[in-house]
Design a protein around this motif. Structure first.
Motif, PDB file in Angstrom:
ATOM      1  N   LEU A  15       7.639 -77.927 -14.311  1.00  0.00           N
ATOM      2  CA  LEU A  15       8.820 -78.810 -14.597  1.00  0.00           C
ATOM      3  C   LEU A  15       9.054 -78.636 -16.047  1.00  0.00           C
ATOM      4  O   LEU A  15      10.368 -78.675 -16.549  1.00  0.00           O
ATOM      5  N   ALA A  16       8.120 -78.966 -16.958  1.00  0.00           N
ATOM      6  CA  ALA A  16       8.404 -79.012 -18.467  1.00  0.00           C
ATOM      7  C   ALA A  16       9.032 -77.564 -19.083  1.00  0.00           C
ATOM      8  O   ALA A  16       9.651 -77.543 -20.008  1.00  0.00           O
ATOM      9  N   THR A  17       8.450 -76.477 -18.453  1.00  0.00           N
ATOM     10  CA  THR A  17       9.023 -75.284 -19.123  1.00  0.00           C
ATOM     11  C   THR A  17      10.082 -74.583 -18.332  1.00  0.00           C
ATOM     12  O   THR A  17      11.022 -74.250 -18.950  1.00  0.00           O
ATOM     13  N   GLN A  18      10.438 -75.041 -17.077  1.00  0.00           N
ATOM     14  CA  GLN A  18      11.269 -74.417 -16.508  1.00  0.00           C
ATOM     15  C   GLN A  18      12.507 -75.144 -15.757  1.00  0.00           C
ATOM     16  O   GLN A  18      13.398 -74.739 -15.173  1.00  0.00           O
ATOM     17  N   GLY A  19      12.381 -76.533 -16.004  1.00  0.00           N
ATOM     18  CA  GLY A  19      13.114 -77.561 -15.541  1.00  0.00           C
ATOM     19  C   GLY A  19      13.142 -78.019 -14.149  1.00  0.00           C
ATOM     20  O   GLY A  19      12.498 -77.288 -13.214  1.00  0.00           O
ATOM     21  N   GLY A  20      13.487 -78.955 -13.916  1.00  0.00           N
ATOM     22  CA  GLY A  20      13.379 -79.514 -12.613  1.00  0.00           C
ATOM     23  C   GLY A  20      12.634 -81.042 -12.312  1.00  0.00           C
ATOM     24  O   GLY A  20      12.427 -81.860 -13.350  1.00  0.00           O
ATOM     25  N   ALA A  21      12.542 -81.276 -11.044  1.00  0.00           N
ATOM     26  CA  ALA A  21      12.179 -82.769 -10.682  1.00  0.00           C
ATOM     27  C   ALA A  21      10.997 -82.509  -9.332  1.00  0.00           C
ATOM     28  O   ALA A  21      11.255 -81.702  -8.696  1.00  0.00           O
ATOM     29  N   ALA A  22      10.191 -83.553  -9.277  1.00  0.00           N
ATOM     30  CA  ALA A  22       9.298 -83.590  -8.061  1.00  0.00           C
ATOM     31  C   ALA A  22       9.308 -84.882  -7.382  1.00  0.00           C
ATOM     32  O   ALA A  22       9.625 -85.987  -8.368  1.00  0.00           O
ATOM     33  N   LEU A  23       9.186 -85.278  -6.214  1.00  0.00           N
ATOM     34  CA  LEU A  23       9.128 -86.517  -5.672  1.00  0.00           C
ATOM     35  C   LEU A  23       8.031 -86.385  -4.430  1.00  0.00           C
ATOM     36  O   LEU A  23       7.989 -85.567  -3.797  1.00  0.00           O
ATOM     37  N   PHE A  24       7.103 -87.390  -4.594  1.00  0.00           N
ATOM     38  CA  PHE A  24       5.920 -87.629  -3.642  1.00  0.00           C
ATOM     39  C   PHE A  24       5.988 -88.835  -3.173  1.00  0.00           C
ATOM     40  O   PHE A  24       6.253 -89.964  -4.014  1.00  0.00           O
ATOM     41  N   LEU A  25       5.966 -88.938  -1.676  1.00  0.00           N
ATOM     42  CA  LEU A  25       5.752 -90.326  -1.280  1.00  0.00           C
ATOM     43  C   LEU A  25       4.427 -90.070  -0.381  1.00  0.00           C
ATOM     44  O   LEU A  25       3.972 -89.190   0.393  1.00  0.00           O
ATOM     45  N   ASP A  26       3.882 -91.549  -0.674  1.00  0.00           N
ATOM     46  CA  ASP A  26       2.266 -91.396   0.148  1.00  0.00           C
ATOM     47  C   ASP A  26       1.927 -92.961   0.069  1.00  0.00           C
ATOM     48  O   ASP A  26       2.451 -93.525  -0.785  1.00  0.00           O
ATOM     49  N   ALA A  62       6.689 -94.279  -3.874  1.00  0.00           N
ATOM     50  CA  ALA A  62       7.391 -92.990  -4.418  1.00  0.00           C
ATOM     51  C   ALA A  62       7.005 -92.839  -5.683  1.00  0.00           C
ATOM     52  O   ALA A  62       7.249 -93.758  -6.641  1.00  0.00           O
ATOM     53  N   LEU A  63       6.815 -91.741  -6.021  1.00  0.00           N
ATOM     54  CA  LEU A  63       6.482 -91.237  -7.624  1.00  0.00           C
ATOM     55  C   LEU A  63       7.460 -90.090  -7.946  1.00  0.00           C
ATOM     56  O   LEU A  63       7.189 -89.068  -6.904  1.00  0.00           O
ATOM     57  N   ALA A  64       8.231 -90.160  -8.873  1.00  0.00           N
ATOM     58  CA  ALA A  64       9.144 -88.921  -9.525  1.00  0.00           C
ATOM     59  C   ALA A  64       8.638 -88.279 -10.585  1.00  0.00           C
ATOM     60  O   ALA A  64       8.356 -89.163 -11.580  1.00  0.00           O
ATOM     61  N   LEU A  65       8.656 -87.149 -10.741  1.00  0.00           N
ATOM     62  CA  LEU A  65       8.281 -86.539 -12.112  1.00  0.00           C
ATOM     63  C   LEU A  65       9.428 -85.637 -12.496  1.00  0.00           C
ATOM     64  O   LEU A  65      10.021 -84.783 -11.491  1.00  0.00           O
ATOM     65  N   THR A  66       9.795 -85.652 -13.852  1.00  0.00           N
ATOM     66  CA  THR A  66      11.253 -85.072 -13.983  1.00  0.00           C
ATOM     67  C   THR A  66      10.937 -84.293 -15.454  1.00  0.00           C
ATOM     68  O   THR A  66      10.190 -84.828 -16.410  1.00  0.00           O
ATOM     69  N   HIS A  67      11.683 -83.243 -15.654  1.00  0.00           N
ATOM     70  CA  HIS A  67      11.743 -82.731 -17.024  1.00  0.00           C
ATOM     71  C   HIS A  67      12.274 -83.800 -18.059  1.00  0.00           C
ATOM     72  O   HIS A  67      13.138 -84.599 -17.411  1.00  0.00           O
ATOM     73  N   PRO A  68      11.661 -83.840 -19.173  1.00  0.00           N
ATOM     74  CA  PRO A  68      12.015 -85.210 -20.016  1.00  0.00           C
ATOM     75  C   PRO A  68      13.364 -85.302 -20.301  1.00  0.00           C
ATOM     76  O   PRO A  68      13.968 -86.494 -20.612  1.00  0.00           O
TER      77      PRO A  68
END
Ligand code: SAH
Length: 336
Positions: free
Chosen positions: A202-213, A317-323
Motif C-alpha cells: 500500500l505504501a509503495t503502490q497506493g490503496g487501502a485495506a479493511l479488515f473485520l474480525d 473494523a481496522l483500516a490501513l491506507t496510503h498515508p
C-alpha cells in the motif's frame, strides 16, 4: 507418543485441513459469518471501497482483492452494489481472491460466475498497482503462537496428542518482564508478517485495506484460542480438520505493525458503529420493504450485526491506507 508440534504449526495444519474438507458456513455448518447473514453487509463494504477509490483519484485499473472469501458472498454482494451505484468503478475493477482451499475456490467461482475473478495463494502474486483489499474473518484463521509464564521466564506452548506441552521458547518476541504465573501471551507472528507485506504494498503502490474480525481493542495477556463445531464451542486441540480453530485478533499489534511499515492505521472501531456509519440499517430497511416475506429476517440480521450484545462490539473494523489518503468512511473520527 508423537512429537510435539509448535502451536502455530498445529493451527496452520488444522485450519488447512478444516477448510480443505468442507464448506463450513451457514445454519447447517459450524458457524455463520456477517456476509452470510445479510446481503447489506457486502453491499456496504462495496460502497466503502467506492468512496475510497474516489479519494484515491479514481485510478483505473484498480485491484479489488478479498482475502479468505469463504463462499464468495461478500464479493458478489459488493460487486452488485458497486455496479448499481458507480458503474465507472465496476469498469475499473480487476477482482482477485486470495484463498487457500481448492474446495472453497470452486464454491467462490460458482457464486461469482465465470471470468469475474482470479485466484491467488497469497497477496504476492496480485499484479502491482493501486489496490483495495478486504478481509472478513480472515485474520482470526491465521496461526498464533502462545507463551506461558513459568517462574521468572516464559515457556512456549506446543501440542502433543491433543494436549498442550511446554518447551523453551523458540526466538520469542519481546515478552512482558512481569506477569502472573501461568499467564498466556499470544503472538500472531503470521498475521504480523501478512500485514507487513500488505502495508509495504500500500505504501509503495497506493490503496487501502479493511479488515473485520473479533478481538479486543487493546493488546493484553490472555488465551483466546477457540474452536467451533455445529455452532458450539469445541476443543481447539481436537483432531486437525474436525473443528474450526481461530484466535482473537490483536488489532492494536497489527496497527503498530502497519504504521511501522509506512501506512496510516484507522481504528479499530466497533463493527456496530462502523456499519451504522455506512448506512447498514437504512439498506436493510430498504431490502425489507422490497421483499416483505423476508423483512423480519433482514432486520434481525442487521440488528445482530450492530447490537453490542450481538456482533457489534466484539467485532472490530481496522483500516490501513496510503498515508496521503483521507480517512476512509466510518473512521473519520478515529485519528490515524
Ligand atoms: N470471509 C468469509 C470466510 C471466513 S472463513 C466470510 O466472512 O464468510 C476464513 C476464510 O479464509 C476461508 O475462506 C479460508 O479458506 C480462508 N483462509 C484461511 N487461512 C488462509 C490462508 N492462510 N490463506 C488464504 N486463505 C485462508
Amino acid at each position: 507418543m508423537s512429537e510435539a508440534e509448535r502451536l502455530d504449526h498445529f493451527m496452520a495444519r488444522a485450519a488447512a485441513a478444516y477448510y480443505a474438507g468442507r464448506e463450513p458456513f451457514g445454519a447447517r455448518g459450524d458457524f455463520t459469518t456477517a456476509p452470510e447473514m445479510s446481503q447489506a453487509f457486502g453491499e456496504c463494504l462495496g460502497l466503502w471501497a467506492a468512496v475510497v477509490w474516489q479519494g484515491m483519484g479514481a485510478p483505473s485499473p484498480l485491484h479489488l482483492v478479498e482475502c479468505g472469501p469463504g463462499r464468495g458472498t461478500l464479493m458478489a454482494d459488493a460487486l452488485r452494489g458497486i455496479a448499481t451505484a458507480l458503474p465507472p468503478f465496476r469498469a475499473a475493477l480487476r477482482v482477485h481472491l486470495v484463498e487457500a482451499s481448492p474446495g472453497l475456490r470452486a464454491v467462490q467461482a460458482a457464486t461469482l460466475g465465470a471470468g469475474v475473478a482470479e485466484w491467488h495463494d497469497s497477496l504476492n502474486t496480485v499484479p502491482p498497482g493501486p489496490a483495495i483489499i478486504l478481509g472478513n474473518e480472515f485474520l482470526d484463521a491465521l496461526p498464533i503462537r502462545q507463551f506461558i509464564r513459568r517462574g521468572e521466564g516464559w515457556m512456549e506452548r506446543f501440542v502433543r496428542d491433543g494436549a498442550f506441552v511446554e518447551q523453551p521458547a523458540e526466538n520469542p518476541p519481546p515478552l512482558p518482564a512481569e506477569a502472573p504465573e501461568g499467564a498466556v501471551q499470544e503472538w500472531n507472528e503470521a498475521g504480523e508478517a501478512f500485514i507487513r507485506a500488505l502495508s509495504a504494498r500500500l505504501a509503495t503502490q497506493g490503496g487501502a485495506a479493511l479488515f473485520l474480525d473479533y478481538g479486543p481493542a487493546e493488546s493484553g495477556l490472555g488465551d483466546s484460542l477457540q474452536a467451533l463445531a455445529n455452532h458450539r464451542a469445541a476443543d481447539p486441540l481436537s483432531e486437525p480438520g474436525s473443528v474450526d480453530i481461530t484466535a482473537h485478533v490483536d488489532f492494536a499489534a497489527l496497527a503498530r505493525t502497519a504504521r511501522a511499515a509506512g501506512v496510516a492505521a484507522h481504528g479499530p472501531v466497533p463493527q456496530g458503529i462502523f456499519l451504522q456509519a455506512l448506512g447498514l440499517v437504512t439498506r436493510a430497511a430498504m431490502l425489507a420493504r422490497a421483499a416483505p416475506h423476508s423483512a423480519g429476517m433482514q432486520l434481525s440480521a442487521a440488528q445482530r450485526l450492530i447490537a453490542p450484545e450481538g456482533m457489534g462490539r466484539l467485532f472490530k473494523a481496522l483500516a490501513l491506507t496510503h498515508p496521503a489518503l483521507p480517512a476512509p468512511p466510518g473512521f473519520e473520527v478515529s485519528a490515524p
